[in-house]
Design a protein around this motif. Structure first.
Motif, PDB file in Angstrom:
ATOM      1  N   SER A   1       1.139  -1.162   0.202  1.00  0.00           N
ATOM      2  CA  SER A   1       0.210   0.607  -0.290  1.00  0.00           C
ATOM      3  C   SER A   1       1.284   1.348  -0.142  1.00  0.00           C
ATOM      4  CB  SER A   1      -0.965  -0.298   0.823  1.00  0.00           C
ATOM      5  OG  SER A   1      -2.022  -0.512   0.562  1.00  0.00           O
ATOM      6  N   GLU A   2       2.386   0.930  -0.327  1.00  0.00           N
ATOM      7  CA  GLU A   2       2.857   2.215  -0.277  1.00  0.00           C
ATOM      8  C   GLU A   2       2.315   2.715  -1.632  1.00  0.00           C
ATOM      9  OE1 GLU A   2       5.234  -1.271   1.345  1.00  0.00           O
ATOM     10  OE2 GLU A   2       3.721  -0.989  -0.707  1.00  0.00           O
ATOM     11  N   SER A   3       2.440   4.501  -1.614  1.00  0.00           N
ATOM     12  CA  SER A   3       2.217   5.289  -1.967  1.00  0.00           C
ATOM     13  C   SER A   3       3.405   6.127  -3.753  1.00  0.00           C
ATOM     14  CB  SER A   3       2.725   6.647  -1.981  1.00  0.00           C
ATOM     15  OG  SER A   3       2.558   7.541  -3.520  1.00  0.00           O
ATOM     16  N   VAL A   4       2.746   5.040  -4.513  1.00  0.00           N
ATOM     17  CA  VAL A   4       3.886   5.065  -6.350  1.00  0.00           C
ATOM     18  C   VAL A   4       4.506   6.022  -5.921  1.00  0.00           C
ATOM     19  CG1 VAL A   4       3.896   4.429  -8.518  1.00  0.00           C
ATOM     20  CG2 VAL A   4       2.526   2.591  -6.535  1.00  0.00           C
ATOM     21  N   HIS A   5       4.052   6.631  -7.038  1.00  0.00           N
ATOM     22  CA  HIS A   5       4.308   8.627  -6.887  1.00  0.00           C
ATOM     23  C   HIS A   5       5.865   8.583  -6.254  1.00  0.00           C
ATOM     24  CE1 HIS A   5       4.546  11.533  -9.180  1.00  0.00           C
ATOM     25  NE2 HIS A   5       4.124  12.302  -8.506  1.00  0.00           N
ATOM     26  N   ASN A   6       4.953   9.246  -4.609  1.00  0.00           N
ATOM     27  CA  ASN A   6       6.553   9.135  -4.013  1.00  0.00           C
ATOM     28  C   ASN A   6       7.451   8.265  -3.857  1.00  0.00           C
ATOM     29  OD1 ASN A   6       4.608  11.272  -3.431  1.00  0.00           O
ATOM     30  ND2 ASN A   6       3.758  10.641  -1.299  1.00  0.00           N
ATOM     31  N   LEU A   7       7.425   7.213  -3.908  1.00  0.00           N
ATOM     32  CA  LEU A   7       8.497   5.794  -4.453  1.00  0.00           C
ATOM     33  C   LEU A   7       9.214   6.736  -5.269  1.00  0.00           C
ATOM     34  CD1 LEU A   7       7.308   2.838  -3.023  1.00  0.00           C
ATOM     35  CD2 LEU A   7       8.762   4.134  -2.120  1.00  0.00           C
ATOM     36  N   VAL A   8       9.279   7.285  -6.139  1.00  0.00           N
ATOM     37  CA  VAL A   8       9.364   7.673  -7.779  1.00  0.00           C
ATOM     38  C   VAL A   8      10.349   8.850  -7.291  1.00  0.00           C
ATOM     39  CG1 VAL A   8       9.378   9.557  -9.910  1.00  0.00           C
ATOM     40  CG2 VAL A   8       7.518   7.134  -9.232  1.00  0.00           C
ATOM     41  N   TYR A   9       9.861   9.552  -6.154  1.00  0.00           N
ATOM     42  CA  TYR A   9      11.143  10.731  -5.859  1.00  0.00           C
ATOM     43  C   TYR A   9      12.209  10.002  -5.070  1.00  0.00           C
ATOM     44  CZ  TYR A   9       6.655  13.994  -6.335  1.00  0.00           C
ATOM     45  OH  TYR A   9       5.463  14.709  -6.825  1.00  0.00           O
ATOM     46  N   TRP A  10      11.511   9.186  -4.296  1.00  0.00           N
ATOM     47  CA  TRP A  10      12.952   8.818  -3.386  1.00  0.00           C
ATOM     48  C   TRP A  10      13.603   8.193  -3.699  1.00  0.00           C
ATOM     49  CZ3 TRP A  10       8.193   7.867  -0.159  1.00  0.00           C
ATOM     50  CH2 TRP A  10       7.734   9.335   0.396  1.00  0.00           C
ATOM     51  N   GLN A  11      13.205   7.078  -5.238  1.00  0.00           N
ATOM     52  CA  GLN A  11      13.864   6.326  -5.816  1.00  0.00           C
ATOM     53  C   GLN A  11      14.544   7.031  -6.898  1.00  0.00           C
ATOM     54  OE1 GLN A  11      11.014   2.897  -6.114  1.00  0.00           O
ATOM     55  NE2 GLN A  11      11.595   1.431  -4.671  1.00  0.00           N
ATOM     56  N   GLY A  12      14.774   8.041  -7.039  1.00  0.00           N
ATOM     57  CA  GLY A  12      15.402   8.666  -8.002  1.00  0.00           C
ATOM     58  C   GLY A  12      14.692   8.191  -9.408  1.00  0.00           C
ATOM     59  N   ARG A  13      13.453   8.178  -9.523  1.00  0.00           N
ATOM     60  CA  ARG A  13      12.874   7.686 -10.810  1.00  0.00           C
ATOM     61  C   ARG A  13      12.708   9.227 -11.419  1.00  0.00           C
ATOM     62  NH1 ARG A  13      14.883   2.441 -10.549  1.00  0.00           N
ATOM     63  NH2 ARG A  13      13.803   1.208  -9.093  1.00  0.00           N
ATOM     64  N   ASP A  14      12.095   8.703 -12.980  1.00  0.00           N
ATOM     65  CA  ASP A  14      12.020  10.043 -13.402  1.00  0.00           C
ATOM     66  C   ASP A  14      10.503  10.857 -13.123  1.00  0.00           C
ATOM     67  OD1 ASP A  14      14.976   9.895 -14.969  1.00  0.00           O
ATOM     68  OD2 ASP A  14      14.117   9.514 -16.883  1.00  0.00           O
ATOM     69  N   TYR A  15      10.423  12.182 -13.547  1.00  0.00           N
ATOM     70  CA  TYR A  15       9.197  12.682 -13.417  1.00  0.00           C
ATOM     71  C   TYR A  15       9.420  13.920 -14.085  1.00  0.00           C
ATOM     72  CZ  TYR A  15      11.043  15.041  -9.095  1.00  0.00           C
ATOM     73  OH  TYR A  15      11.098  16.158  -7.914  1.00  0.00           O
ATOM     74  N   ILE A  16       8.744  14.466 -14.233  1.00  0.00           N
ATOM     75  CA  ILE A  16       7.779  15.316 -14.701  1.00  0.00           C
ATOM     76  C   ILE A  16       6.722  16.682 -14.355  1.00  0.00           C
ATOM     77  CG2 ILE A  16       8.784  15.169 -17.537  1.00  0.00           C
ATOM     78  CD1 ILE A  16       5.823  15.360 -18.314  1.00  0.00           C
ATOM     79  N   GLY A  17       7.862  17.769 -13.242  1.00  0.00           N
ATOM     80  CA  GLY A  17       5.757  18.160 -13.215  1.00  0.00           C
ATOM     81  C   GLY A  17       5.153  19.995 -13.877  1.00  0.00           C
ATOM     82  N   LEU A  18       4.256  20.363 -14.178  1.00  0.00           N
ATOM     83  CA  LEU A  18       3.273  20.787 -14.712  1.00  0.00           C
ATOM     84  C   LEU A  18       3.403  21.904 -13.806  1.00  0.00           C
ATOM     85  CD1 LEU A  18       1.098  18.154 -16.342  1.00  0.00           C
ATOM     86  CD2 LEU A  18       3.855  19.256 -17.022  1.00  0.00           C
ATOM     87  N   GLY A  19       3.093  23.070 -14.078  1.00  0.00           N
ATOM     88  CA  GLY A  19       2.568  24.110 -13.167  1.00  0.00           C
ATOM     89  C   GLY A  19       3.708  25.236 -12.601  1.00  0.00           C
ATOM     90  N   ASP A  20       2.606  26.318 -11.985  1.00  0.00           N
ATOM     91  CA  ASP A  20       3.812  27.113 -11.863  1.00  0.00           C
ATOM     92  C   ASP A  20       4.240  26.477  -9.839  1.00  0.00           C
ATOM     93  OD1 ASP A  20       3.691  29.215 -13.630  1.00  0.00           O
ATOM     94  OD2 ASP A  20       2.164  30.600 -13.031  1.00  0.00           O
ATOM     95  N   GLY A  21       5.567  25.961  -9.583  1.00  0.00           N
ATOM     96  CA  GLY A  21       5.385  25.597  -8.706  1.00  0.00           C
ATOM     97  C   GLY A  21       5.820  24.532  -8.877  1.00  0.00           C
ATOM     98  N   ALA A  22       5.462  23.846  -9.705  1.00  0.00           N
ATOM     99  CA  ALA A  22       5.773  22.117 -10.028  1.00  0.00           C
ATOM    100  C   ALA A  22       7.623  22.041 -10.366  1.00  0.00           C
ATOM    101  CB  ALA A  22       4.938  21.767 -10.741  1.00  0.00           C
ATOM    102  N   HIS A  23       8.441  20.811  -9.960  1.00  0.00           N
ATOM    103  CA  HIS A  23       9.301  20.840 -10.152  1.00  0.00           C
ATOM    104  C   HIS A  23       9.608  19.268 -10.510  1.00  0.00           C
ATOM    105  CE1 HIS A  23      11.821  24.025  -7.793  1.00  0.00           C
ATOM    106  NE2 HIS A  23      10.742  24.332  -7.423  1.00  0.00           N
TER     107      HIS A  23
END
Length: 363
Positions: A243-265
Motif C-alpha cells: 500500500s506504499e505510495s507509488v508516486h512518492n517512491l518515484v521521488y525517493w528512488q530517483g526515478r523520472d518525473y516531470i512537473g506541470l504548472g507553476d511551482g512544480a519541479h
C-alpha cells in the motif's frame, strides 16, 4: 523494457493559509478560470513530449496547494489530455491531495469517477483543540466524514497528521492514531511540526516540542504503527505491505518525473543527460555529481535505502566511490547504517539521525 514517467501537477491555491505552512502561494481567487489552468498543464506536457518518446505513465499526482478546490471535470480534462498524449499504465496510481474543508460527498465521488484512485487527505489533527491551533478551517466532524468516504470510495486512501505539537503527550497522540486507524487505513503520513521562517507560527514565536521529546514521540509512533501492521517505508510515511505510495517512491528512488504548472519541479533523464524542470519547463542540465547528491539525500529517507545498481544507473557514478567510505564504515559500526554490496540503508536508530548521517556521508 518500456521506460516509465511520472507526472506531478501543481495546484497553487488554498482556501486559507495555515500558520505552520511555508509552501503557501496564494488564496484561491474568486474569479478562477480552471479551464485555462487545465490547458496550461497540458501545454506544459506538450513541451516535454519530444523527450518522452516510448515512455508510459506510471503515476500522476495532483498536489499543492489544495487541488481538491478543482472541479472533478477539470481533473478529468487533464487526465484525458494526458492519456491522449502518452500511454498510461492500466495500473497507474492517480493521486489527489484533498482537504476536509473542501469536502462534498458528491464532489469526492466525482473525483473517483474522473479517474482518481488514490486520495490523500490533509486532516493534520483529530481533536478540536489542535485543529484550531493548527489553523485548520474544517471541523472534526467534517474530517471524520471525509475519512469515512475516502476509505470507502478510493482503492488507496491516506491521511496526513502533524505531531510534535506543543505539550503533546503520547497518550493523546495514540488516541488520534487509533481513531485514524479505525477507518481501516493502510497508509498514513505523519509530519513533525517544524517552525519555518516566514510562517505565522514563526512570527508569533510559537515552538513545537523540543528535539528530544519530538524524537521520543516519533520513536514510539514507529513501533506502535509497526505493531498495527503499518511499517515505516519512508521517514514520514507508513503503510501495510503493498500500500506504499507509488508516486512518492518515484521521488525517493530517483526515478523520472516531470512537473506541470507553476511551482512544480521535476527530474528526468533523456539522451544521456539529466534535466531539472521548474514551473513546467526544463531549466538546467544537472551534472552527475549534483544528481548523485540528490539521490543520496532522497534515497536514505526510505527503509530500503539506496541500491548501488540503481544509483549508478541514475547518475552514472559508483555509490561507494561517491560517499565517504570511512564515515560509512564508522556509522555501520555504531549500528546506524547497514551496508553491503547491494547498497546502503539506515537502521531504526539511524532514522533518528538522518540529517547528520547524510552530512557525514558527503563530507
Amino acid at each position: 523494457m518500456v521506460k516509465e514517467i511520472s507526472i506531478y501537477i501543481h495546484f497553487p491555491y488554498c482556501r486559507s493559509r495555515c500558520p505552520y505552512c511555508d509552501f503557501f502561494r496564494a488564496l484561491k481567487p474568486r474569479a478562477f478560470d480552471e479551464g485555462a489552468l487545465a490547458q496550461r498543464y497540458l501545454a506544459d506536457l506538450d513541451g516535454f513530449l519530444p523527450y518522452l518518446a516510448g515512455r508510459e505513465v506510471k503515476s500522476v499526482f495532483f498536489g499543492g496547494g489544495t487541488p481538491s478546490l478543482l472541479s472533478p471535470s477539470a481533473v478529468g480534462l487533464v487526465l484525458d489530455g494526458i492519456a491522449e498524449r502518452l500511454p498510461v499504465r492500466s495500473d497507474a496510481e492517480i493521486s489527489l491531495e484533498a482537504n476536509p474543508n473542501t469536502f462534498e460527498r458528491e464532489k469526492f465521488l466525482a473525483f473517483r469517477t474522473a479517474g482518481i484512485n488514490r486520495l490523500s487527505l490533509g486532516v493534520q489533527a483529530l481533536n478540536v483543540a489542535d485543529l484550531k491551533f493548527l489553523g485548520r478551517t474544517h471541523s472534526l466532524e467534517e474530517a471524520l466524514q471525509a475519512m469515512e468516504l475516502g476509505a470507502a470510495a478510493f482503492p488507496k486512501f491516506s491521511v496526513d497528521l502533524i505531531y510534535a505539537r506543543p505539550h503533546q503527550q503520547w497518550e493523546d497522540w495514540q488516541k488520534e492514531i487509533d481513531l485514524a486507524l479505525s477507518f481501516g487505513l493502510k497508509h498514513i503520513s505523519l509530519y513533525q511540526l517544524t517552525i519555518e521562517e516566514g510562517t505565522v507560527f514563526a512570527c508569533k514565536n510559537i515552538s513545537g516540542l523540543d528535539e528530544e521529546q519530538a524524537a521520543n514521540l516519533y520513536e514510539q509512533t514507529v513501533f506502535y504503527l509497526r505493531s498495527q501492521g503499518l511499517e515505516r517505508y519512508e521517514v514520514s510515511n507508513f503503510a501495510a505491505s503493498g500500500s506504499e505510495s507509488v508516486h512518492n517512491l518515484v521521488y525517493w528512488q530517483g526515478r523520472d518525473y516531470i512537473g506541470l504548472g507553476d511551482g512544480a519541479h521535476g527530474r528526468f533523464s533523456a539522451s544521456g543527460k539529466i534535466f531539472a524542470t521548474v514551473d513546467g519547463r526544463i531549466t538546467e542540465e544537472l551534472s552527475a555529481f549534483e544528481r548523485a547528491e540528490e539521490l543520496l539525500l532522497m534515497g536514505l529517507r526510505i527503509k530500503k535505502g539506496i541500491s548501488a545498481a540503481a544509483f549508478k544507473q541514475s547518475c552514472g557514478m559508483d555509490l561507494f566511490a561517491f560517499i565517504n567510505r570511512a564515515a560509512m564504515e564508522n556509522l555501520a559500526e555504531q549500528g546506524l547504517l547497514a551496508a553491503d554490496e547491494e547498497g546502503i540503508r539506515l537502521t531504526d536508530a539511524g532514522f533518528l539521525l538522518l540529517d547528520e548521517i547524510i552530512c557525514r556521508l558527503v563530507s
